[in-house]
Design an enzyme around this catalytic site. Structure first.
Site, mmCIF file in Angstrom:
data_model
loop_
_atom_site.group_PDB
_atom_site.id
_atom_site.type_symbol
_atom_site.label_atom_id
_atom_site.label_comp_id
_atom_site.label_asym_id
_atom_site.label_seq_id
_atom_site.Cartn_x
_atom_site.Cartn_y
_atom_site.Cartn_z
ATOM 1 N N PHE A 137 18.300 34.337 23.124
ATOM 2 C CA PHE A 137 17.942 32.990 23.589
ATOM 3 C C PHE A 137 17.387 33.109 24.995
ATOM 4 O O PHE A 137 18.017 33.696 25.866
ATOM 5 C CB PHE A 137 19.165 32.056 23.582
ATOM 6 N N ASP A 176 17.538 39.416 30.524
ATOM 7 C CA ASP A 176 17.802 37.999 30.716
ATOM 8 C C ASP A 176 19.293 37.860 31.000
ATOM 9 O O ASP A 176 20.121 37.881 30.088
ATOM 10 C CB ASP A 176 17.395 37.219 29.462
ATOM 11 N N LYS A 222 22.096 29.460 35.525
ATOM 12 C CA LYS A 222 23.473 29.048 35.199
ATOM 13 C C LYS A 222 24.456 29.169 36.369
ATOM 14 O O LYS A 222 24.471 28.313 37.229
ATOM 15 C CB LYS A 222 23.942 29.830 33.982
#
Ligand SMILES: Cc1ncc(COP(=O)(O)O)c(C=O)c1O
Length: 392
Positions: free
Chosen positions: A134, A219, A248
Site C-alpha cells: 500500500f 515505503d 504517519k
C-alpha cells in the site's frame, strides 16, 4: 448535536465510519461526545506516536502557531531545518524533502526515481512493487498499490508499475528490465494484511538493486519513526535504502510526510517539485518533539518490550482456543487473524463496546497499532477486553 446526520447531509459519502464521535484524547485514551472513554489501539491508524494531547507536543505546536504558522518554502524556516537535521543524523540517508502525507511521500519517491532514471538509466521509469503493498491514494500511488478495487473506479491508471508477490526475490529478479528504475516495498506490509518481510527478502532486494543498478525505495510511511521498535524498519535487516518515504508517526498527529534520499538519489533541482505546506513550521515543530522523544534512550527498547508482550499474550490466547489463527508483528505493529471476515468485523464492534478501539487490515486481520507511549497496564486492559469479547 446529531453528528452522524450532519455527516450524512454534508460530507462526501466516501467513508464508512464507526458510529463514534471522538472529541478528546489523553495518552492512549480517547473520549466520545457522550463522555464515554476508549482505549486507543489504533493511534489514528498508526499515527499518534506520543499518544493524544501530549503536553510537550501541544506546547511546541501552540508556541509555533504564535510565532509563525506558515510562510511557504520560498523562505528558510527553523523547525523544518531542525527536523531535516535530526532525520539525516539519525538515518543512513543524506537529504530530506518534506510533504504532507504518506501518499505525497510515495508520489515524491516515484518522481525522484523517475528523474534519476532519466539521468542514470536511459529514461527507465518502471517501478516494481509488491502484491498486498500500500502506497497511497493519489493516482500514481494507487497504480503503485495495485489493488484492483482501489484502481477500477479511476481507470486508466498511470503506466510504469509492475506488481510481484511479496517476499519473492525470484519474481523481482525476473521482472527487472532495462525499463526498471527501482523496487518499492514496505519493510512490514501494513494496510495489505500486516505481513512481515523475510529478512532474506529485504537483504536480497538490496543485493538485486545493487547488481542491476536500480534504486531500492522503502515505503516506511507506517513502519518508520519507531513503530517497529527500531527507528526505521530497515534497521531490522542490516541494509539501507536509496530512498525512503515517511509520514504517519512523524508528526505525532500533525500532518507531515518526508522523503529521505542518498546524496546520489537527491536529484531534484529548483522548479521540478514543490509543496506549499510541505515541512510547514507547525507540523515540523511537532515532528521535532516526536523525534527527540523517540530517539531518547530506552524509548525504542520499551516499544520492543511492549510489542513482545502483546504478541506473547495473543499467542497464549490462540493456544487457549480463542480461534486466533495467526499472530504477526514487529514492535508495536501487530496483526492477528481470525477465521472469517464476519468474526473480524464483529470483534471490532465487540471490542469497541468493551471500550477498546481496534481496526482491521484486510478481511481477516485485526491490527494493534497503539500510541508508542502506551503503558503495559493499558495494553493488558485492552487485551483482556479483547479476550472477553472473544469468549462472549
Ligand atoms: C505504507 C504506506 N504508504 C503510504 C500510505 C498513505 O499514507 P496517507 O494516508 O498519509 O496518504 C500508507 C497509509 O496507510 C501506508 O501505510
Amino acid at each position: 448535536m446529531d453528528w452522524q446526520a450532519l455527516e450524512a447531509q454534508y460530507y462526501h459519502p466516501a467513508f464508512r465510519r464507526f458510529p463514534v464521535t471522538l472529541v478528546r484524547g489523553e495518552g492512549a485514551r480517547v473520549w466520545d461526545d457522550q463522555g464515554r472513554s476508549y482505549l486507543d489501539f489504533t493511534a489514528g491508524i498508526a499515527v499518534t506516536a506520543l499518544g493524544h494531547a501530549d503536553p510537550e507536543l501541544a506546547d511546541a505546536v501552540a508556541a509555533q502557531v504564535r510565532a509563525i504558522a506558515h510562510i511557504s518554502n520560498l523562505f528558510y524556516t527553523t523547525p523544518q531545518l531542525e527536523v531535516a537535521q535530526r532525520l539525516v543524523d539519525n538515518s543512513a540517508l543524506d537529504r530530506v524533502f518534506f510533504v504532507n502525507s504518506g501518499a505525497e511521500a510515495s508520489e515524491t519517491c516515484i518522481k525522484i526515481a523517475r528523474k534519476w532514471g532519466q539521468q542514470q538509466r536511459d529514461g527507465a521509469y518502471e517501478i516494481i512493487t509488491a502484491d498486498h503493498g500500500f502506497h497511497g491514494r493519489t493516482l500514481a500511488t494507487t497504480a503503485a498499490t495495485g489493488t484492483a478495487a482501489y484502481q477500477a473506479p479511476f481507470a486508466p491508471m498511470p503506466a510504469g508499475f509492475t506488481h510481484v508477490p511479496y517476499n519473492d526475490l525470484d519474481a523481482v529478479d525476473d521482472s527487472i528490465s532495462p525499463q526498471t528504475v527501482g523496487v518499492m516495498v514496505e519493510t512490514f506490509q501494513g494496510e495489505g494484511g500486516m505481513r512481515p518481510a523475510d529478512p532474506a527478502y529485504i537483504r536480497g532486494l538490496r543485493r538485486i538493486c545493487d547488481d542491476q543498478g536500480v534504486l531500492l525505495i522503502l515505503d516506511e510511511v507506517q513502519t518508520g519513526v519507531g513503530r517497529t521498535g527500531r527507528l526505521w524498519g530497515y534497521e531490522h535487516f542490516g541494509v539501507t535504502p536509496d530512498i525512503m518515504g515517511l509520514a504517519k508517526g512523524l508528526g505525532g498527529g500533525l500532518p507531515i510526510g518526508a522523503v529521505l534520499s542518498t546524496e546520489a538519489a537527491s536529484v531534484l533541482v529548483p522548479g521540478e517539485h514543490g509543496s506549499t505546506f510541505g515541512g510547514n513550521p507547525v507540523a515540523c515543530a511537532a515532528a521535532r518533539v516526536v523525534l527527540d522523544r523517540v530517539t531518547a534512550p530506552d524509548f525504542l527498547a520499551e516499544v520492543q518490550a511492549k510489542g513482545a508482550h502483546v504478541m506473547q499474550r495473543l499467542r497464549a490466547q490462540a493456544e487457549a482456543g480463542m480461534r486466533i489463527t495467526d499472530v504477526r508483528g514487529l514492535g508495536l505493529m501487530i496483526g492477528f487473524d481470525l477465521e472469517t471476515p464476519d468474526e473480524t468485523t464483529r470483534l471490532v464492534a465487540q471490542a469497541r463496546e468493551r471500550g477498546v478501539l481496534l481496526i482491521t487490515a484486510g478481511p481477516v486481520t485485526l491490527r494493534i497499532v497503539p500510541p508508542l507511549t502506551i503503558g503495559m497496564a493499558e495494553l493488558d486492559e485492552g487485551l483482556d477486553a479483547i479476550a472477553e469479547a472473544r469468549r462472549a
